[in-house]
Design a protein around this motif. Structure first.
Motif, PDB file in Angstrom:
ATOM      1  N   ASP A 115       0.819  -1.215   0.000  1.00  0.00           N
ATOM      2  CA  ASP A 115       0.000   0.000   0.000  1.00  0.00           C
ATOM      3  C   ASP A 115       0.850   1.261   0.000  1.00  0.00           C
ATOM      4  N   ASP A 116       2.093   1.155   0.528  1.00  0.00           N
ATOM      5  CA  ASP A 116       2.977   2.309   0.556  1.00  0.00           C
ATOM      6  C   ASP A 116       3.846   2.414  -0.691  1.00  0.00           C
ATOM      7  N   GLY A 117       3.570   1.554  -1.692  1.00  0.00           N
ATOM      8  CA  GLY A 117       4.342   1.582  -2.926  1.00  0.00           C
ATOM      9  C   GLY A 117       5.648   0.820  -2.857  1.00  0.00           C
ATOM     10  N   ARG A 118       5.942   0.194  -1.716  1.00  0.00           N
ATOM     11  CA  ARG A 118       7.178  -0.562  -1.577  1.00  0.00           C
ATOM     12  C   ARG A 118       7.014  -1.953  -2.192  1.00  0.00           C
ATOM     13  N   PHE A 119       8.142  -2.544  -2.534  1.00  0.00           N
ATOM     14  CA  PHE A 119       8.122  -3.871  -3.122  1.00  0.00           C
ATOM     15  C   PHE A 119       9.213  -4.706  -2.477  1.00  0.00           C
ATOM     16  N   ASP A 120       9.074  -6.006  -2.581  1.00  0.00           N
ATOM     17  CA  ASP A 120      10.078  -6.890  -2.025  1.00  0.00           C
ATOM     18  C   ASP A 120       9.991  -8.224  -2.743  1.00  0.00           C
ATOM     19  N   GLU A 121      11.152  -8.735  -3.174  1.00  0.00           N
ATOM     20  CA  GLU A 121      11.198 -10.074  -3.760  1.00  0.00           C
ATOM     21  C   GLU A 121      11.264 -11.044  -2.579  1.00  0.00           C
ATOM     22  N   GLU A 122      10.092 -11.430  -2.085  1.00  0.00           N
ATOM     23  CA  GLU A 122       9.991 -12.102  -0.799  1.00  0.00           C
ATOM     24  C   GLU A 122      10.613 -13.493  -0.812  1.00  0.00           C
ATOM     25  N   ASP A 123      10.904 -13.977   0.388  1.00  0.00           N
ATOM     26  CA  ASP A 123      11.355 -15.349   0.569  1.00  0.00           C
ATOM     27  C   ASP A 123      10.158 -16.261   0.322  1.00  0.00           C
ATOM     28  N   PHE A 124      10.243 -17.062  -0.724  1.00  0.00           N
ATOM     29  CA  PHE A 124       9.073 -17.831  -1.140  1.00  0.00           C
ATOM     30  C   PHE A 124       9.148 -19.293  -0.724  1.00  0.00           C
ATOM     31  N   GLY A 125      10.164 -19.648   0.068  1.00  0.00           N
ATOM     32  CA  GLY A 125      10.237 -21.018   0.557  1.00  0.00           C
ATOM     33  C   GLY A 125      10.338 -22.026  -0.576  1.00  0.00           C
ATOM     34  N   ARG A 126       9.465 -22.993  -0.583  1.00  0.00           N
ATOM     35  CA  ARG A 126       9.530 -24.067  -1.575  1.00  0.00           C
ATOM     36  C   ARG A 126       8.586 -23.836  -2.749  1.00  0.00           C
ATOM     37  N   ALA A 127       7.886 -22.713  -2.764  1.00  0.00           N
ATOM     38  CA  ALA A 127       6.979 -22.403  -3.868  1.00  0.00           C
ATOM     39  C   ALA A 127       7.741 -21.645  -4.951  1.00  0.00           C
ATOM     40  N   SER A 128       7.505 -21.977  -6.200  1.00  0.00           N
ATOM     41  CA  SER A 128       8.226 -21.333  -7.296  1.00  0.00           C
ATOM     42  C   SER A 128       7.364 -21.347  -8.551  1.00  0.00           C
ATOM     43  N   ILE A 129       7.706 -20.450  -9.470  1.00  0.00           N
ATOM     44  CA  ILE A 129       7.041 -20.411 -10.769  1.00  0.00           C
ATOM     45  C   ILE A 129       7.991 -19.779 -11.763  1.00  0.00           C
ATOM     46  N   GLU A 130       7.969 -20.230 -13.019  1.00  0.00           N
ATOM     47  CA  GLU A 130       8.889 -19.721 -14.025  1.00  0.00           C
ATOM     48  C   GLU A 130       8.149 -19.436 -15.332  1.00  0.00           C
ATOM     49  N   GLY A 131       8.656 -18.440 -16.051  1.00  0.00           N
ATOM     50  CA  GLY A 131       7.968 -17.961 -17.241  1.00  0.00           C
ATOM     51  C   GLY A 131       7.817 -18.980 -18.348  1.00  0.00           C
ATOM     52  N   GLY A 132       8.699 -19.970 -18.403  1.00  0.00           N
ATOM     53  CA  GLY A 132       8.547 -21.013 -19.409  1.00  0.00           C
ATOM     54  C   GLY A 132       7.287 -21.831 -19.230  1.00  0.00           C
ATOM     55  N   ASP A 133       6.703 -21.755 -18.027  1.00  0.00           N
ATOM     56  CA  ASP A 133       5.446 -22.450 -17.759  1.00  0.00           C
ATOM     57  C   ASP A 133       4.227 -21.548 -17.939  1.00  0.00           C
ATOM     58  N   MET A 134       4.433 -20.260 -18.249  1.00  0.00           N
ATOM     59  CA  MET A 134       3.345 -19.285 -18.205  1.00  0.00           C
ATOM     60  C   MET A 134       3.010 -18.793 -19.610  1.00  0.00           C
ATOM     61  N   MET A 135       1.752 -18.932 -20.003  1.00  0.00           N
ATOM     62  CA  MET A 135       1.321 -18.576 -21.354  1.00  0.00           C
ATOM     63  C   MET A 135       0.004 -17.808 -21.312  1.00  0.00           C
ATOM     64  N   PRO A 136       0.013 -16.508 -21.646  1.00  0.00           N
ATOM     65  CA  PRO A 136      -1.248 -15.797 -21.830  1.00  0.00           C
ATOM     66  C   PRO A 136      -1.808 -16.141 -23.207  1.00  0.00           C
ATOM     67  N   ILE A 137      -2.637 -17.169 -23.288  1.00  0.00           N
ATOM     68  CA  ILE A 137      -2.989 -17.727 -24.593  1.00  0.00           C
ATOM     69  C   ILE A 137      -4.014 -16.880 -25.334  1.00  0.00           C
ATOM     70  N   GLY A 138      -4.666 -15.948 -24.641  1.00  0.00           N
ATOM     71  CA  GLY A 138      -5.654 -15.084 -25.278  1.00  0.00           C
ATOM     72  C   GLY A 138      -7.031 -15.257 -24.670  1.00  0.00           C
ATOM     73  N   HIS A 139      -7.918 -14.301 -24.986  1.00  0.00           N
ATOM     74  CA  HIS A 139      -9.303 -14.346 -24.524  1.00  0.00           C
ATOM     75  C   HIS A 139      -9.394 -14.408 -22.996  1.00  0.00           C
ATOM     76  N   GLY A 140      -8.456 -13.766 -22.303  1.00  0.00           N
ATOM     77  CA  GLY A 140      -8.522 -13.706 -20.854  1.00  0.00           C
ATOM     78  C   GLY A 140      -8.083 -14.962 -20.130  1.00  0.00           C
ATOM     79  N   THR A 141      -7.469 -15.897 -20.842  1.00  0.00           N
ATOM     80  CA  THR A 141      -7.039 -17.158 -20.231  1.00  0.00           C
ATOM     81  C   THR A 141      -5.518 -17.229 -20.175  1.00  0.00           C
ATOM     82  N   VAL A 142      -5.001 -17.743 -19.073  1.00  0.00           N
ATOM     83  CA  VAL A 142      -3.580 -17.998 -18.903  1.00  0.00           C
ATOM     84  C   VAL A 142      -3.387 -19.495 -18.679  1.00  0.00           C
ATOM     85  N   ALA A 143      -2.478 -20.103 -19.428  1.00  0.00           N
ATOM     86  CA  ALA A 143      -2.086 -21.495 -19.186  1.00  0.00           C
ATOM     87  C   ALA A 143      -0.795 -21.490 -18.377  1.00  0.00           C
ATOM     88  N   ILE A 144      -0.715 -22.346 -17.364  1.00  0.00           N
ATOM     89  CA  ILE A 144       0.484 -22.434 -16.534  1.00  0.00           C
ATOM     90  C   ILE A 144       0.795 -23.907 -16.288  1.00  0.00           C
TER      91      ILE A 144
END
Length: 419
Positions: A214-243
């Motif tokens: 809310d104060d405009g600050r950002f942080d690349e937080e410690d995410f533990g064992r959860a992860s995601i990578e762009g090679g798995d992420m596809m905005p295929i169109g029509h408001g749908t994202v494949a992951i």
């Protein structure tokens, strides 16, 4: 939402993209460390640069504006004093250099100009490069015990693959928590660009992850064992994202991104696709990519048995409606309003398909509907999709491909038309 940037499909006309030219980080690869740095072999860097330059030339000839990651990072570091502070605080701490030298090394790196600091944030920094006369070893067990060639800052050779640490999904971007420790600092570099480079800083960008406070600050937080990578992420169109959910992206992060997208009006549906957690299929885009508005290529030994779950907003805030789909391809066709998605398998017999999939045969980058870029070496697949009416623009990738990524992996689109 930013009016200047946005990726609204996988195959609409590609307008603007970020790449990273092979650099000193790849020269740091040796027979002793290349596996730890996620490469199958050491690269002939000069030849990799020639291959990459030809790739960039092809994109520009097709009307794509190509920006270089290392130049953007250097410019961001020079543009805002806060960028250098953030860079050195996130990369230099008691865990990376030891408690004795934290202040000294932070002060030294903060005194460098953007170009020099960017070079070492990406390419790594050895003890000898920081302090050639070993003066820094005095009072520090960490440096006294280190070899001159030991890294104070690790090299990030996977910066070649700009797809993974930052991914645009429609009108917003995700700064991704990456799976392997060897890659996690790449996201810090991306964050510096998007938060401090004037081109992005003043563009009103929405961050799907991590969201601004809310104060405009950002942080690349410690995410533990959860992860995601762009090679798995596809905005295929029509408001749908494949992951994809596999080796590098977890269901935990898919849920998190889906909730942020739905809450911010960025998407109406997320299709989560499960693939084997295996290096050969490290991302969804190693076994499946779109070629045209109604055509895709797939490595069928994986994709034919993949499960798909459609996620939509639940009946209460912060909840999801999760439903198992009967078929991945049917789910994609439904999301895109197609009677059927034409799926073109990897080319050749079983052995040829396995060899070409390993060589990124299914990792195409569309520059417009029905026109894609792929490696020349994957001849069986290229001929097969060409026979289905898709134009294949071939590039060489004998050296570039040693990091297990193709044309899609090497690019981060920041402006692409919808379909």
């Amino acid at each position: 939402m930013s009016p200047r940037f946005g990726v609204h499909s996988e195959v609409g006309r590609l307008r603007q993209v970020i790449v990273h030219r092979p650099d000193v980080s790849l020269e740091r690869l040796t027979p002793a460390n290349h596996h730890d740095l996620l490469f199958d072999d050491v690269l002939w860097v000069e030849h990799a640069q020639k291959e990459h330059d030809a790739f960039v030339t092809l994109l520009r000839e097709r009307g794509v504006e190509v920006l270089y990651h290392h130049e953007l990072l250097a410019q961001a570091l020079d543009a805002d004093p806060r960028a250098k502070v953030h860079a050195v605080e996130r990369t230099v701490n008691h865990l990376t250099v030891g408690p004795v030298l934290v202040d000294e090394i932070r002060a030294e790196l903060a005194s460098w100009d953007g170009a020099r600091l960017a070079r070492h944030l990406i390419g790594g920094l050895t003890k000898a490069e920081l302090d050639g006369d070993d003066g820094a070893a005095r009072g520090s067990l960490v440096t006294a015990a280190a070899d001159p060639n030991d890294f104070i800052l690790p090299p990030l050779p996977n910066s070649l693959f700009q797809r993974d640490p930052a991914a645009w999904l429609y009108d917003g971007v995700c700064l991704n928590p990456l799976f392997w420790h060897a890659r996690r600092l790449e996201t810090i570099n991306q964050s510096l660009i998007y938060h401090f480079h004037p081109m992005f800083r003043d563009a009103g960008i929405t961050f799907w992850y991590p969201p601004l406070g809310d104060d405009g600050r950002f942080d690349e937080e410690d995410f533990g064992r959860a992860s995601i990578e762009g090679g798995d992420m596809m905005p295929i169109g029509h408001g749908t994202v494949a992951i994809g959910i596999g080796e590098r992206s977890t269901a935990h992060m898919v849920e998190k991104v889906a909730l942020e997208l739905f809450a911010g009006g960025g998407a109406t549906r997320v299709i989560a696709v499960t693939i084997p957690p295996h290096r050969a299929y490290m991302h969804l885009d190693t076994v499946f990519t779109f070629l045209d508005v109604d055509k895709a290529t797939a490595f069928m030994p994986v994709m034919a048995s993949a499960s798909a779950y459609s996620l939509r907003p639940g009946d209460r805030a912060g909840t999801l409606d999760v439903r198992l789909e009967g078929s991945v391809f049917a789910a994609f066709a439904d999301a895109l309003g197609l009677a059927e998605l034409e799926v073109i398998p990897t080319g050749g017999d079983d052995n040829q398909q396995a060899r070409e999939q390993w060589g990124s045969a299914n990792n195409f980058l569309a520059v417009e509907p029905g026109v894609v870029v792929g490696y020349h070496k994957n001849q069986w697949t290229n001929r097969t999709i060409a026979a289905h009416g898709v134009e294949v623009l071939e590039i060489e990738g004998f050296e570039l491909g040693k990091g297990r990524g193709g044309a899609r992996c090497m690019t981060c689109p920041i402006l692409r038309d919808g379909i």
